[in-house]
Design a protein around this motif. Sequence first.
Motif, PDB file in Angstrom:
ATOM      1  N   LYS A  39       0.811  -1.218  -0.124  1.00  0.00           N
ATOM      2  CA  LYS A  39      -0.037  -0.005  -0.143  1.00  0.00           C
ATOM      3  C   LYS A  39       0.839   1.236  -0.049  1.00  0.00           C
ATOM      4  N   CYS A  40       2.089   1.132   0.157  1.00  0.00           N
ATOM      5  CA  CYS A  40       3.020   2.486   0.303  1.00  0.00           C
ATOM      6  C   CYS A  40       3.773   2.689  -0.780  1.00  0.00           C
ATOM      7  N   CYS A  43       4.212   5.131  -3.278  1.00  0.00           N
ATOM      8  CA  CYS A  43       5.257   6.460  -2.959  1.00  0.00           C
ATOM      9  C   CYS A  43       6.334   6.273  -2.202  1.00  0.00           C
ATOM     10  N   HIS A  44       6.629   5.114  -1.617  1.00  0.00           N
ATOM     11  CA  HIS A  44       7.941   5.041  -0.800  1.00  0.00           C
ATOM     12  C   HIS A  44       8.823   3.529  -1.408  1.00  0.00           C
ATOM     13  N   VAL A  54       7.361   9.672  -4.520  1.00  0.00           N
ATOM     14  CA  VAL A  54       6.514  10.778  -4.015  1.00  0.00           C
ATOM     15  C   VAL A  54       6.804  11.238  -2.745  1.00  0.00           C
ATOM     16  N   ALA A  67      11.805  13.695   9.300  1.00  0.00           N
ATOM     17  CA  ALA A  67      12.256  14.484   8.160  1.00  0.00           C
ATOM     18  C   ALA A  67      13.793  14.529   8.204  1.00  0.00           C
ATOM     19  N   TYR A  74      10.046  18.018   2.337  1.00  0.00           N
ATOM     20  CA  TYR A  74       9.292  17.704   3.127  1.00  0.00           C
ATOM     21  C   TYR A  74       8.280  18.816   3.351  1.00  0.00           C
ATOM     22  N   SER A  75       6.975  18.526   3.855  1.00  0.00           N
ATOM     23  CA  SER A  75       6.046  19.596   3.937  1.00  0.00           C
ATOM     24  C   SER A  75       6.537  20.460   5.065  1.00  0.00           C
ATOM     25  N   TRP A  89      10.400   9.048  15.128  1.00  0.00           N
ATOM     26  CA  TRP A  89       9.573   8.012  14.645  1.00  0.00           C
ATOM     27  C   TRP A  89       9.665   6.673  15.526  1.00  0.00           C
ATOM     28  N   LEU A  94       5.022   6.409  15.052  1.00  0.00           N
ATOM     29  CA  LEU A  94       4.354   5.450  13.753  1.00  0.00           C
ATOM     30  C   LEU A  94       3.177   4.922  13.741  1.00  0.00           C
ATOM     31  N   THR A 108       0.508  17.623   6.523  1.00  0.00           N
ATOM     32  CA  THR A 108       1.419  16.526   5.861  1.00  0.00           C
ATOM     33  C   THR A 108       1.078  16.611   4.384  1.00  0.00           C
ATOM     34  N   LYS A 109       2.236  16.203   3.601  1.00  0.00           N
ATOM     35  CA  LYS A 109       1.701  16.070   2.134  1.00  0.00           C
ATOM     36  C   LYS A 109       1.637  14.575   1.959  1.00  0.00           C
ATOM     37  N   MET A 110       1.553  13.787   2.872  1.00  0.00           N
ATOM     38  CA  MET A 110       1.445  12.220   2.828  1.00  0.00           C
ATOM     39  C   MET A 110      -0.155  12.072   2.520  1.00  0.00           C
ATOM     40  N   SER A 111      -0.485  11.682   1.386  1.00  0.00           N
ATOM     41  CA  SER A 111      -1.818  11.491   1.011  1.00  0.00           C
ATOM     42  C   SER A 111      -2.355  10.389   1.048  1.00  0.00           C
TER      43      SER A 111
HETATM   44  C1  HEC Z   1       0.578   8.784  -1.991  1.00  0.00           C
HETATM   45  C2  HEC Z   1       1.656   8.665  -1.506  1.00  0.00           C
HETATM   46  C3  HEC Z   1       1.795   7.925  -0.496  1.00  0.00           C
HETATM   47  C4  HEC Z   1       1.625   6.877   0.358  1.00  0.00           C
HETATM   48  C5  HEC Z   1       0.723   5.747  -0.297  1.00  0.00           C
HETATM   49  C6  HEC Z   1       2.262   6.300   1.538  1.00  0.00           C
HETATM   50  N1  HEC Z   1       3.284   7.658   2.026  1.00  0.00           N
HETATM   51 FE1  HEC Z   1       4.183   7.836   3.402  1.00  0.00          FE
HETATM   52  N2  HEC Z   1       4.875   9.916   2.742  1.00  0.00           N
HETATM   53  C7  HEC Z   1       4.519  10.328   1.735  1.00  0.00           C
HETATM   54  C8  HEC Z   1       5.052  11.915   1.638  1.00  0.00           C
HETATM   55  C9  HEC Z   1       4.650  12.711   0.332  1.00  0.00           C
HETATM   56  C10 HEC Z   1       5.576  11.906   2.715  1.00  0.00           C
HETATM   57  C11 HEC Z   1       6.324  13.264   3.137  1.00  0.00           C
HETATM   58  C12 HEC Z   1       5.430  13.986   4.269  1.00  0.00           C
HETATM   59  C13 HEC Z   1       5.665  15.318   4.443  1.00  0.00           C
HETATM   60  O1  HEC Z   1       6.487  15.714   4.264  1.00  0.00           O
HETATM   61  O2  HEC Z   1       4.621  15.807   5.167  1.00  0.00           O
HETATM   62  C14 HEC Z   1       5.682  10.631   3.718  1.00  0.00           C
HETATM   63  C15 HEC Z   1       6.292  10.470   4.819  1.00  0.00           C
HETATM   64  C16 HEC Z   1       6.197   9.381   5.496  1.00  0.00           C
HETATM   65  C17 HEC Z   1       7.064   8.851   6.513  1.00  0.00           C
HETATM   66  C18 HEC Z   1       7.800   9.974   7.467  1.00  0.00           C
HETATM   67  C19 HEC Z   1       9.058   9.751   6.770  1.00  0.00           C
HETATM   68  C20 HEC Z   1      10.031  10.837   7.240  1.00  0.00           C
HETATM   69  O3  HEC Z   1      11.570  10.802   6.777  1.00  0.00           O
HETATM   70  O4  HEC Z   1       9.964  11.450   8.257  1.00  0.00           O
HETATM   71  C21 HEC Z   1       6.751   7.875   6.960  1.00  0.00           C
HETATM   72  C22 HEC Z   1       7.277   6.964   8.445  1.00  0.00           C
HETATM   73  C23 HEC Z   1       5.836   7.261   6.024  1.00  0.00           C
HETATM   74  N3  HEC Z   1       5.579   8.155   5.159  1.00  0.00           N
HETATM   75  C24 HEC Z   1       5.266   5.735   5.967  1.00  0.00           C
HETATM   76  C25 HEC Z   1       4.386   5.295   5.095  1.00  0.00           C
HETATM   77  C26 HEC Z   1       3.835   4.262   4.880  1.00  0.00           C
HETATM   78  C27 HEC Z   1       4.501   2.956   6.224  1.00  0.00           C
HETATM   79  C28 HEC Z   1       2.880   3.908   4.068  1.00  0.00           C
HETATM   80  C29 HEC Z   1       1.948   2.727   3.896  1.00  0.00           C
HETATM   81  C30 HEC Z   1       1.203   2.241   4.871  1.00  0.00           C
HETATM   82  C31 HEC Z   1       2.915   5.273   3.392  1.00  0.00           C
HETATM   83  N4  HEC Z   1       3.856   6.126   3.970  1.00  0.00           N
HETATM   84  C32 HEC Z   1       2.191   5.290   2.328  1.00  0.00           C
HETATM   85  C33 HEC Z   1       3.642   9.786   0.850  1.00  0.00           C
HETATM   86  C34 HEC Z   1       3.063   8.438   0.898  1.00  0.00           C
END
Ligand code: HEC
Length: 137
Positions: A39-40, A43-44, A54, A67, A74-75, A89, A94, A108-111
């Motif tokens: 699911k991640c 983007c990751h 992303v 960050a 980052y946002s 974290w 988490l 946060t820009k994590m959509s």
């Molecule tokens: C649609 C894209 C997307 C999906 C799907 C997504 N992420 Fe993210 N994630 C991001 C973005 C963009 C950021 C940066 C957030 C910010 O800067 O606010 C982020 C940030 C994070 C961070 C913080 C990293 C840091 O360096 O501080 C973690 C941990 C994380 N995501 C885990 C996950 C996990 C686990 C999943 C799946 C369950 C997931 N993400 C799904 C886009 C996504």
Amino acid sequence: MNERIALSLIVLSSVLWHFGPAHAIEPGDPAKGEKVFRKCKACHAVGADAKAKVGPVLNGVVGQSAAAKSGFKYSKALLKAAEQDQLVWTVENLNEFLTKPKTFLPGTKMSFAGLRKEKDRQNIVAYLATFEVEGGS
Ligand code: HEC
């Protein structure tokens, strides 16, 4: 994966589970977490050749300051949480972030809507914990 590291993580997390504060989170299963990580993946990335997509690379993120990945934009919300509130974290943070990212960290820009099931969150954190900062597993 390096079995010695995996084993010490399991030992450590079970020690924390038994002797840590009452709200400690039950350790998850990394193999199940790998499936949840699908699911991640849009983007990751994790692992030796992981590159930011992303979202930032997640190697070593468990226990790391928020960050912390250089070169990722980052946002403001996450940068502020890292600088002003010293967000780290931890397993607990988490777990909360992944429940509903936008509730834990408005702006946060994590959509991503979040992982509703606690087991999924435990398992994914256990999976992420198998990756060290330098990558690999
Ligand atoms: C649609 C894209 C997307 C999906 C799907 C997504 N992420 Fe993210 N994630 C991001 C973005 C963009 C950021 C940066 C957030 C910010 O800067 O606010 C982020 C940030 C994070 C961070 C913080 C990293 C840091 O360096 O501080 C973690 C941990 C994380 N995501 C885990 C996950 C996990 C686990 C999943 C799946 C369950 C997931 N993400 C799904 C886009 C996504």
